[in-house]
Every structure is written in structure tokens, then in C-alpha cells.
Design an enzyme around this catalytic site. Structure first.
Site, PDB file in Angstrom:
ATOM      1  N   ASP A  86       2.642   7.135 -14.307  1.00  0.00           N
ATOM      2  CA  ASP A  86       2.673   6.964 -12.859  1.00  0.00           C
ATOM      3  C   ASP A  86       4.103   6.943 -12.312  1.00  0.00           C
ATOM      4  O   ASP A  86       4.349   7.345 -11.183  1.00  0.00           O
ATOM      5  CB  ASP A  86       1.939   5.680 -12.463  1.00  0.00           C
ATOM      6  N   GLY A  87       5.055   6.459 -13.112  1.00  0.00           N
ATOM      7  CA  GLY A  87       6.446   6.466 -12.666  1.00  0.00           C
ATOM      8  C   GLY A  87       6.956   7.873 -12.444  1.00  0.00           C
ATOM      9  O   GLY A  87       7.623   8.163 -11.449  1.00  0.00           O
ATOM     10  N   ARG A  91       8.049   9.787  -8.891  1.00  0.00           N
ATOM     11  CA  ARG A  91       9.303  10.538  -8.755  1.00  0.00           C
ATOM     12  C   ARG A  91       9.005  11.950  -8.248  1.00  0.00           C
ATOM     13  O   ARG A  91       9.704  12.479  -7.375  1.00  0.00           O
ATOM     14  CB  ARG A  91      10.021  10.601 -10.107  1.00  0.00           C
ATOM     15  N   GLU A 162       3.195   1.349  -2.292  1.00  0.00           N
ATOM     16  CA  GLU A 162       3.412   0.125  -1.542  1.00  0.00           C
ATOM     17  C   GLU A 162       4.870  -0.067  -1.169  1.00  0.00           C
ATOM     18  O   GLU A 162       5.779   0.466  -1.821  1.00  0.00           O
ATOM     19  CB  GLU A 162       2.941  -1.105  -2.334  1.00  0.00           C
ATOM     20  N   ARG A 172      14.642 -19.475  -5.061  1.00  0.00           N
ATOM     21  CA  ARG A 172      14.243 -19.941  -3.736  1.00  0.00           C
ATOM     22  C   ARG A 172      12.991 -19.218  -3.246  1.00  0.00           C
ATOM     23  O   ARG A 172      12.760 -18.055  -3.576  1.00  0.00           O
ATOM     24  CB  ARG A 172      15.373 -19.714  -2.728  1.00  0.00           C
ATOM     25  N   THR A 202      -4.624  -0.002  -6.435  1.00  0.00           N
ATOM     26  CA  THR A 202      -4.835  -0.196  -7.870  1.00  0.00           C
ATOM     27  C   THR A 202      -3.517  -0.332  -8.617  1.00  0.00           C
ATOM     28  O   THR A 202      -3.491  -0.278  -9.846  1.00  0.00           O
ATOM     29  CB  THR A 202      -5.641   0.976  -8.459  1.00  0.00           C
ATOM     30  N   ALA A 203      -2.425  -0.508  -7.899  1.00  0.00           N
ATOM     31  CA  ALA A 203      -1.115  -0.651  -8.529  1.00  0.00           C
ATOM     32  C   ALA A 203      -0.634  -2.092  -8.394  1.00  0.00           C
ATOM     33  O   ALA A 203      -1.321  -3.023  -8.799  1.00  0.00           O
ATOM     34  CB  ALA A 203      -0.137   0.349  -7.895  1.00  0.00           C
ATOM     35  N   PHE A 206      -2.988  -4.621  -6.704  1.00  0.00           N
ATOM     36  CA  PHE A 206      -4.104  -5.048  -7.558  1.00  0.00           C
ATOM     37  C   PHE A 206      -3.673  -6.217  -8.445  1.00  0.00           C
ATOM     38  O   PHE A 206      -4.400  -7.203  -8.590  1.00  0.00           O
ATOM     39  CB  PHE A 206      -4.561  -3.862  -8.409  1.00  0.00           C
TER      40      PHE A 206
END
Length: 352
Positions: A86-87, A91, A162, A172, A202-203, A206
């Protein structure tokens, strides 16, 4: 006529040479070899293969057209074929975003939810490309704008999965004020807030407890991560909504990360607006499997009845899976029916 106007449903422009751009995870030799074999087949079919100049040496594909990895790389291409996880797909989406090229992924990662096919089905996928026998889905994408405390724009980006507004200091809590369509909704302390698409449901969303949303549903998701509040549930809004996450000036510093690939610092007292992008991302599909089928396959979901423990003589597809092994009796069910605990025990003893 523009490129957008002259392209047919499958993505092929009649009367013009056909081009396929490869995007490859070159860190693994098996992936490189699969990409090389695929390129050779496409070339034999009369399709021009393009490769990125930062991958060209590793791929060493004779006769390939070498292009820089920029916004023009996929210009005029029919398909951006992705070899990786998926990466690598995300890209490649950067390359295809401002063109009419459709993304088609071969999953060589772990889950590969965005990919269309697995390595063993590459030949079928290549044949579909040669014959233009594929459909194109349009996936909703996000437009992200970052503003300072005075409301002036300081940057922007986009995302397929996303936009994550997250704290920069781990020690913090990040205080945020959530608004929908310009109306304040709630505020809380958290580790971050995810604004996701149905594709991205779904990534990261999820993993943060957000809902799974079918990709043909037009909606935006807002999912808090580790929020310190009673009302901090995932929200599903209209696709035309504007999701705003403001960071108080006296709170923690924040940044926005798009698909984990592009980051922008949020100024002190600034805010992030997320809305539907004007341009969709195009994904090519060869197989007729539904999104539900993909969920079952990718996550290994049990789809037989909870109380249905009767063995099946033959695998009959979804809903008719063989019962799993009984871990208490060490009983194993094979394709021909039950094997008793005694049989299994004997087999284990023999194997030892």
C-alpha cells in the site's frame, strides 16, 4: 479536445499509442523480477512501458521510456501499474493524481488493501490490460488546507486515505476544537484526529476504531485517536462537509500528515480544514470480487455460521468454509472430512 474528454471508460485513448507507467518497490529482487517479466509482456503487446528515472537502473528494462518522478510522469499513460504494498500504491497515486491514468496494484506487501491482484494472478491482469477489459472506479480524495491564527493560508496538500492531525510532542496531550461546516461541535484532548475517506476507512482510521465504509459510499470520516472525552466517537459526515480541527494557542504543537507521506506544520493557534477534493483518484479493477469479498480475504474473516460445526465434503465458497481445527482435542478437519484426535495424535507422533 482535452485528454479528459477523449478517454473511453477503460482509460485507453483511441488513435493514440498506449503507455503504462510502472511504480515498483525496487528494494526486493522478487518484485523487480516480476515487474521485468510484466514489462516484457506489455512490450510484446505493443504497449510502451515507462519507468521512473530513480527506479530505471534497478529495473533495467530494455526499451523502456524513462521519465522523472513528477506530476508529468503519468501524463498520457493509460495505467500506472504498481508492484508493491500500500505504501508503493500511495506513492504511485501522487504520480497519477493530476492525470487520467488509473492505478492498478499488484500486492506484494502484507495486506495490500488497495491492490487489485495478487502475484499469482498477474498474467490474468496483464491480459486484461492488453484487451482493455477492466473497469475504473473513482475514489473520493481529500483536500487539506492549513491556516494560521489569523486565518491566513500557510499550506495545503491532499490525501487518498487520510489526513492525520497529530501532536508533535509525545509527552503532551493535543487539545483540539472540532467544527463541522463552520459550526463548533466539541473539544477534547487527544493524541490526534483522523479525517479519512471511505478508501482510508480500512487503513489508519480502522486501527483507531473507526467504521469500515464501503468505497462507493460518498462520505467523510472523523476519527479521534485516544481522546480524553466521553463524546469522542467516530463521525461520518456528508461528502460536502468541511471538517475543521483547530489547535488552541496555549496547547501542544501539531502537524498534519497526509497518507503518512506529506507533512505540514500547524502554526500556533492554527487550524486544519479538510474537504472533498475536486478531483477523484482512479483505480482500475479487473476482478469482479465485491468489497465484502476483499474484507473477508484481507482480514481472514470467519463467514460460516457460529454454530455450524458440520464439516463440508468440499469447499463451496464463502459461507461454506471448513470448520477450523479444534485446539482442545487437536482435531483437524481436512478436505475429505473429519480426522479424529487419535489419528492426528498418531500422525504427530510419527512426524516427531
Amino acid at each position: 479536445m482535452t485528454e479528459e474528454e477523449t478517454v473511453n471508460e477503460s482509460g485507453w485513448t483511441p488513435g493514440r499509442g498506449r503507455h503504462v507507467l510502472l511504480a515498483v518497490h525496487t528494494g526486493r529482487q522478487d518484485i523487480v523480477e516480476l515487474a521485468q517479466r510484466s514489462a516484457a509482456r506489455l512490450q510484446r503487446a505493443g504497449i510502451t512501458v515507462r519507468v521512473l528515472d530513480d527506479e530505471a537502473e534497478a529495473l533495467a528494462i530494455d526499451g523502456a521510456e524513462v521519465v522523472p518522478p513528477d506530476a508529468e510522469a503519468a501524463r498520457g499513460a493509460e495505467i500506472v501499474m504498481v508492484f508493491g504494498g500500500d505504501g508503493t500504491f500511495l506513492r504511485a497515486a501522487e504520480l497519477a493524481r493530476y492525470t487520467h491514468a488509473a492505478l492498478m496494484g499488484v500486492n506484494l506487501g502484507r495486506v495490500g488493501f488497495l491492490a487489485e491482484t495478487e502475484p499469482e494472478a498477474v498474467e490474468e491482469t496483464l491480459l486484461a490490460i492488453e484487451r482493455c477489459e477492466y473497469a475504473v472506479e473513482k475514489r473520493l480524495a481529500l483536500e487539506v488546507d492549513v491556516f494560521d491564527a489569523d486565518g491566513s493560508s500557510v499550506g495545503g496538500t491532499w490525501a487518498l486515505n487520510e489526513a492525520s492531525i497529530e501532536k508533535t510532542e509525545r509527552s503532551r496531550v493535543l487539545d483540539v476544537v472540532i467544527s463541522i461546516d463552520g459550526r463548533p461541535l466539541t473539544s477534547f484532548g487527544c493524541d490526534g484526529v483522523l479525517c479519512a475517506t471511505p478508501t482510508g476507512s480500512t487503513a489508519y482510521a480502522f486501527s483507531a476504531g473507526g467504521p469500515v465504509v464501503w468505497p462507493d459510499v460518498e462520505a467523510l470520516l472523523l476519527v479521534p485517536t485516544n481522546a480524553h472525552a466521553l463524546f469522542a466517537r467516530p463521525l461520518v459526515t456528508s461528502p460536502d462537509s468541511v471538517l475543521s480541527v483547530a489547535v488552541p494557542a496555549d496547547g501542544n504543537r501539531a502537524r498534519v500528515s497526509a497518507d503518512g507521506r506529506r507533512a505540514i506544520e500547524v502554526p500556533i493557534g492554527g487550524r486544519v480544514d479538510v474537504r472533498r477534493a475536486d478531483r477523484s483518484v482512479r483505480i482500475a479493477r479487473v476482478h469482479s470480487a465485491s468489497f465484502g469479498d476483499r474484507l473477508v480475504a484481507k482480514f481472514g474473516l470467519p463467514v460460516r455460521g457460529f454454530r455450524d460445526s458440520r464439516p463440508r465434503q468440499h469447499h463451496q465458497g464463502p459461507g461454506h468454509e471448513l470448520p477450523p481445527p479444534n485446539v482442545l482435542t487437536r482435531d483437524i478437519v481436512g478436505a475429505d472430512g473429519d480426522r479424529s484426535a487419535e489419528e492426528v495424535s498418531g500422525a504427530v507422533a510419527h512426524d516427531d
